[in-house]
Write a protein that holds these residues in place. Structure first.
Motif, PDB file in Angstrom:
ATOM      1  N   LEU A   1       0.718  -1.130  -0.302  1.00 44.61           N
ATOM      2  CA  LEU A   1      -0.172   0.077  -0.466  1.00 44.61           C
ATOM      3  C   LEU A   1       1.055   1.373   0.561  1.00 44.61           C
ATOM      4  CD1 LEU A   1      -3.227   1.068   1.803  1.00 44.61           C
ATOM      5  CD2 LEU A   1      -1.404   2.639   2.087  1.00 44.61           C
ATOM      6  N   PRO A   2       1.417   1.334   1.029  1.00 45.22           N
ATOM      7  CA  PRO A   2       2.313   2.334   0.860  1.00 45.22           C
ATOM      8  C   PRO A   2       3.398   2.658  -0.330  1.00 45.22           C
ATOM      9  CG  PRO A   2       2.758   1.439   3.052  1.00 45.22           C
ATOM     10  CD  PRO A   2       2.558   0.690   2.116  1.00 45.22           C
ATOM     11  N   GLU A   3       3.623   1.607  -1.198  1.00 49.79           N
ATOM     12  CA  GLU A   3       4.610   2.285  -2.519  1.00 49.79           C
ATOM     13  C   GLU A   3       3.853   2.375  -3.089  1.00 49.79           C
ATOM     14  OE1 GLU A   3       4.865  -0.877  -0.204  1.00 49.79           O
ATOM     15  OE2 GLU A   3       7.161   0.027   0.056  1.00 49.79           O
ATOM     16  N   MET A   4       2.601   1.711  -3.483  1.00 45.69           N
ATOM     17  CA  MET A   4       1.910   2.138  -4.372  1.00 45.69           C
ATOM     18  C   MET A   4       0.707   2.880  -4.340  1.00 45.69           C
ATOM     19  SD  MET A   4       2.262  -0.527  -5.778  1.00 45.69           S
ATOM     20  CE  MET A   4       0.962  -0.204  -8.023  1.00 45.69           C
ATOM     21  N   GLU A   5       0.629   3.489  -3.234  1.00 45.00           N
ATOM     22  CA  GLU A   5       0.535   4.754  -2.716  1.00 45.00           C
ATOM     23  C   GLU A   5       1.327   6.089  -3.225  1.00 45.00           C
ATOM     24  OE1 GLU A   5      -2.581   5.461  -1.644  1.00 45.00           O
ATOM     25  OE2 GLU A   5      -2.062   7.927  -1.221  1.00 45.00           O
ATOM     26  N   THR A   6       2.748   5.638  -2.963  1.00 45.29           N
ATOM     27  CA  THR A   6       3.710   7.191  -3.097  1.00 45.29           C
ATOM     28  C   THR A   6       3.968   7.099  -4.433  1.00 45.29           C
ATOM     29  OG1 THR A   6       4.825   6.025  -1.497  1.00 45.29           O
ATOM     30  CG2 THR A   6       6.373   7.698  -3.032  1.00 45.29           C
ATOM     31  N   TYR A   7       3.758   6.166  -5.477  1.00 47.87           N
ATOM     32  CA  TYR A   7       3.868   5.820  -7.073  1.00 47.87           C
ATOM     33  C   TYR A   7       2.466   6.777  -7.425  1.00 47.87           C
ATOM     34  CZ  TYR A   7       6.885   2.521  -8.293  1.00 47.87           C
ATOM     35  OH  TYR A   7       8.167   1.746  -8.487  1.00 47.87           O
ATOM     36  N   LYS A   8       0.724   6.608  -6.648  1.00 55.02           N
ATOM     37  CA  LYS A   8      -0.051   7.377  -7.045  1.00 55.02           C
ATOM     38  C   LYS A   8      -0.125   9.094  -6.685  1.00 55.02           C
ATOM     39  CE  LYS A   8      -3.306   8.587  -4.504  1.00 55.02           C
ATOM     40  NZ  LYS A   8      -3.716   8.872  -3.695  1.00 55.02           N
TER      41      LYS A   8
ATOM     42  N   LYS B   1      -3.301  -2.695  -3.738  1.00 58.93           N
ATOM     43  CA  LYS B   1      -1.509  -2.700  -3.870  1.00 58.93           C
ATOM     44  C   LYS B   1      -1.951  -2.671  -5.766  1.00 58.93           C
ATOM     45  CE  LYS B   1      -0.154  -6.551  -1.063  1.00 58.93           C
ATOM     46  NZ  LYS B   1      -0.102  -7.675  -0.921  1.00 58.93           N
ATOM     47  N   HIS B   2      -2.899  -1.804  -5.711  1.00 60.84           N
ATOM     48  CA  HIS B   2      -3.002  -1.903  -7.451  1.00 60.84           C
ATOM     49  C   HIS B   2      -3.299  -0.529  -7.719  1.00 60.84           C
ATOM     50  CE1 HIS B   2      -5.469  -5.958  -6.722  1.00 60.84           C
ATOM     51  NE2 HIS B   2      -5.328  -5.808  -7.709  1.00 60.84           N
ATOM     52  N   LEU B   3      -2.908   0.390  -9.015  1.00 62.02           N
ATOM     53  CA  LEU B   3      -3.001   1.593  -9.624  1.00 62.02           C
ATOM     54  C   LEU B   3      -3.741   1.320 -10.522  1.00 62.02           C
ATOM     55  CD1 LEU B   3       0.680   3.603  -9.646  1.00 62.02           C
ATOM     56  CD2 LEU B   3      -1.084   3.813  -8.143  1.00 62.02           C
ATOM     57  N   LEU B   4      -4.753   2.452 -10.994  1.00 61.83           N
ATOM     58  CA  LEU B   4      -5.546   2.735 -12.304  1.00 61.83           C
ATOM     59  C   LEU B   4      -5.774   4.417 -12.718  1.00 61.83           C
ATOM     60  CD1 LEU B   4      -7.470   1.145  -9.329  1.00 61.83           C
ATOM     61  CD2 LEU B   4      -8.936   0.629 -11.132  1.00 61.83           C
ATOM     62  N   PHE B   5      -4.944   3.999 -13.673  1.00 64.23           N
ATOM     63  CA  PHE B   5      -5.088   4.966 -14.424  1.00 64.23           C
ATOM     64  C   PHE B   5      -6.251   5.695 -15.368  1.00 64.23           C
ATOM     65  CE2 PHE B   5      -0.459   4.798 -14.751  1.00 64.23           C
ATOM     66  CZ  PHE B   5       0.176   3.755 -14.062  1.00 64.23           C
ATOM     67  N   HIS B   6      -6.697   6.133 -15.488  1.00 69.70           N
ATOM     68  CA  HIS B   6      -7.887   6.933 -15.683  1.00 69.70           C
ATOM     69  C   HIS B   6      -7.858   7.722 -16.536  1.00 69.70           C
ATOM     70  CE1 HIS B   6     -12.094   6.161 -12.522  1.00 69.70           C
ATOM     71  NE2 HIS B   6     -10.170   5.061 -12.043  1.00 69.70           N
TER      72      HIS B   6
ATOM     73  N   LEU C   1      -5.844  -0.817 -15.649  1.00 70.41           N
ATOM     74  CA  LEU C   1      -4.844  -1.397 -14.369  1.00 70.41           C
ATOM     75  C   LEU C   1      -3.623  -2.350 -13.839  1.00 70.41           C
ATOM     76  CD1 LEU C   1      -6.975  -2.063 -11.374  1.00 70.41           C
ATOM     77  CD2 LEU C   1      -7.152  -4.621 -12.479  1.00 70.41           C
ATOM     78  N   LEU C   2      -2.480  -1.405 -12.553  1.00 71.72           N
ATOM     79  CA  LEU C   2      -1.492  -1.627 -12.884  1.00 71.72           C
ATOM     80  C   LEU C   2      -1.519  -2.914 -11.522  1.00 71.72           C
ATOM     81  CD1 LEU C   2       1.786  -1.419 -13.286  1.00 71.72           C
ATOM     82  CD2 LEU C   2       1.440   0.461 -12.184  1.00 71.72           C
ATOM     83  N   HIS C   3      -0.728  -4.061 -11.994  1.00 73.61           N
ATOM     84  CA  HIS C   3      -0.181  -4.745 -10.158  1.00 73.61           C
ATOM     85  C   HIS C   3       1.271  -4.902 -10.246  1.00 73.61           C
ATOM     86  CE1 HIS C   3       0.072  -6.854  -6.940  1.00 73.61           C
ATOM     87  NE2 HIS C   3      -1.022  -7.136  -6.563  1.00 73.61           N
ATOM     88  N   LEU C   4       1.750  -4.486  -9.889  1.00 78.09           N
ATOM     89  CA  LEU C   4       3.439  -4.586 -10.332  1.00 78.09           C
ATOM     90  C   LEU C   4       4.222  -6.260  -9.485  1.00 78.09           C
ATOM     91  CD1 LEU C   4       4.667  -1.519  -8.760  1.00 78.09           C
ATOM     92  CD2 LEU C   4       4.676  -2.271 -11.487  1.00 78.09           C
ATOM     93  N   MET C   5       2.802  -7.188  -8.934  1.00 81.25           N
ATOM     94  CA  MET C   5       3.662  -8.329  -7.990  1.00 81.25           C
ATOM     95  C   MET C   5       4.703  -8.089  -7.654  1.00 81.25           C
ATOM     96  SD  MET C   5       0.367  -9.789  -8.794  1.00 81.25           S
ATOM     97  CE  MET C   5       1.291 -11.291  -8.323  1.00 81.25           C
TER      98      MET C   5
ATOM     99  N   ILE D   1      -8.222  -7.278   4.143  1.00 84.50           N
ATOM    100  CA  ILE D   1      -8.483  -6.328   4.636  1.00 84.50           C
ATOM    101  C   ILE D   1      -6.800  -6.000   3.188  1.00 84.50           C
ATOM    102  CG2 ILE D   1      -6.321  -4.193   5.285  1.00 84.50           C
ATOM    103  CD1 ILE D   1      -6.669  -5.551   8.070  1.00 84.50           C
ATOM    104  N   ALA D   2      -6.991  -4.736   2.532  1.00 82.97           N
ATOM    105  CA  ALA D   2      -6.366  -4.422   1.520  1.00 82.97           C
ATOM    106  C   ALA D   2      -5.258  -4.092   0.940  1.00 82.97           C
ATOM    107  CB  ALA D   2      -7.682  -3.751   0.364  1.00 82.97           C
ATOM    108  N   GLY D   3      -4.112  -4.249   0.366  1.00 85.00           N
ATOM    109  CA  GLY D   3      -3.019  -3.570   0.554  1.00 85.00           C
ATOM    110  C   GLY D   3      -1.613  -4.102   1.448  1.00 85.00           C
ATOM    111  N   ILE D   4      -1.842  -4.784   2.057  1.00 80.43           N
ATOM    112  CA  ILE D   4      -0.585  -5.109   3.392  1.00 80.43           C
ATOM    113  C   ILE D   4      -0.191  -6.354   2.478  1.00 80.43           C
ATOM    114  CG2 ILE D   4      -0.517  -5.530   5.871  1.00 80.43           C
ATOM    115  CD1 ILE D   4      -2.545  -4.114   6.174  1.00 80.43           C
ATOM    116  N   GLY D   5       0.778  -6.090   2.596  1.00 80.79           N
ATOM    117  CA  GLY D   5       2.306  -7.862   2.531  1.00 80.79           C
ATOM    118  C   GLY D   5       2.944  -7.739   3.286  1.00 80.79           C
ATOM    119  N   ASN D   6       3.904  -8.763   3.193  1.00 82.21           N
ATOM    120  CA  ASN D   6       5.350  -9.278   3.974  1.00 82.21           C
ATOM    121  C   ASN D   6       5.863  -8.048   4.789  1.00 82.21           C
ATOM    122  OD1 ASN D   6       5.425 -11.595   5.012  1.00 82.21           O
ATOM    123  ND2 ASN D   6       7.161 -11.583   3.078  1.00 82.21           N
ATOM    124  N   CYS D   7       5.880  -7.163   4.024  1.00 82.14           N
ATOM    125  CA  CYS D   7       7.334  -5.956   4.820  1.00 82.14           C
ATOM    126  C   CYS D   7       5.995  -5.513   5.675  1.00 82.14           C
ATOM    127  CB  CYS D   7       7.577  -5.111   3.933  1.00 82.14           C
ATOM    128  SG  CYS D   7       8.161  -3.026   5.016  1.00 82.14           S
ATOM    129  N   TYR D   8       4.857  -4.854   5.878  1.00 78.00           N
ATOM    130  CA  TYR D   8       3.976  -4.119   6.474  1.00 78.00           C
ATOM    131  C   TYR D   8       3.264  -4.562   7.598  1.00 78.00           C
ATOM    132  CZ  TYR D   8       5.707   0.198   3.926  1.00 78.00           C
ATOM    133  OH  TYR D   8       6.120   0.785   3.464  1.00 78.00           O
TER     134      TYR D   8
END
Ligand SMILES: [Zn+2]
Length: 269
Positions: free
Chosen positions: A4-11, A58-63, A71-75, A164-171
């Protein structure tokens, strides 16, 4: 994997760079990264203005101006770079979207994808995702309600995108550390006060992650001083064998469901 924080930063950064900009060219080097015939994909996005970039989990949406959404997922291993041709990273580029002389490069998009959908299709694709943990209407009571129905290990629940959306291994590791709870603990054994603590830790750690630009190693553009600032702020993630910043004990890395799980065996109970 960006969370979530990485994708939010990209956003945040991408909105500064490309919102309102027109896509002047698109190059698809890896057909598997997209979901349509590449000619159709190109024709649909070419000369369209990117109206806004949104995030969900963890997705970004370019409208796009025409109502379509990329719809982007970096996996695992995916990242982006924005800049001039001369600044392009020396890496294989799977997709390149151009805005005049500037380009948005998608790199490491092997498991990840950039799919084109109508707004409705995009919403359907994301409809299984759980609530956004930082959303103002995701209250403590909402969180406690969700947790009370779950059993099994805490970490497994935190990682489940449908809970809950957006949390992965690090967070998940950092949240458990912040709350002083073992990620391997059974949810049934976490007392009420600790569950409340977990909610506050989740919000605090994710907000801190965003504030410091997440942990991605590569900057988004030349001179980007935000991206990756959270890397050195991690207390347990990727710190196996190092001393705990809180109590000095040695940080452990234990495999849980074949995922690396970092924690302090002393101050997490
Ligand atoms: Zn400790």
């Amino acid at each position: 994997m960006p969370e979530l924080p990485e994708m939010e930063t990209y956003k945040i950064l991408l909105n500064q760079k490309i919102a309102g900009q027109v896509i002047s060219d698109i190059q698809i080097n890896r057909e598997k990264s997209i979901n349509l015939n590449s000619e159709l994909f190109k024709r649909t996005v070419l000369l369209q203005k990117v109206t806004n970039v949104y995030r969900r989990g963890k997705h970004l949406l370019f409208h796009l101006q025409n109502g379509q959404v990329m719809l982007l997922h970096l996996m695992l291993g995916g990242w982006m770079f924005y800049g001039l041709e001369s600044e392009k990273p020396k890496r294989t580029i799977q997709v390149q979207i151009s805005f005049g002389e500037y380009h948005l490069y998608f790199i490491g998009l092997r498991l990840g994808y950039l799919h084109l959908y109508s707004q409705q299709e995009a919403e359907e694709k994301l409809s299984n995702l759980g609530p956004e943990p930082l959303s103002s209407d995701f209250s403590l009571n909402h969180f406690l309600g969700i947790i009370s129905q779950k059993h099994g290990r805490l970490k497994t629940t935190l990682l489940d995108q449908e809970i809950i959306a957006g949390i992965g291994n690090c967070y998940s590791a950092e949240i458990c550390f912040h709350a002083g709870i073992l990620p391997t603990k059974d949810i049934d054994q976490i007392v009420e006060s600790k569950r409340s603590q977990l909610y506050h830790s989740m919000r605090t750690v994710l907000q801190d992650g965003i504030k410091h630009g997440g942990y991605m190693e590569n900057p988004l553009f030349k001179g980007d001083t935000l991206t990756g600032g959270f890397n050195e702020r991690c207390n347990v993630y990727d710190r196996e064998g190092k001393n705990c910043n809180r109590c000095g004990a040695i940080i452990i890395n234990e495999m849980v469901s074949s995922r690396k799980t970092f924690y302090c065996p002393n101050c997490q109970k």
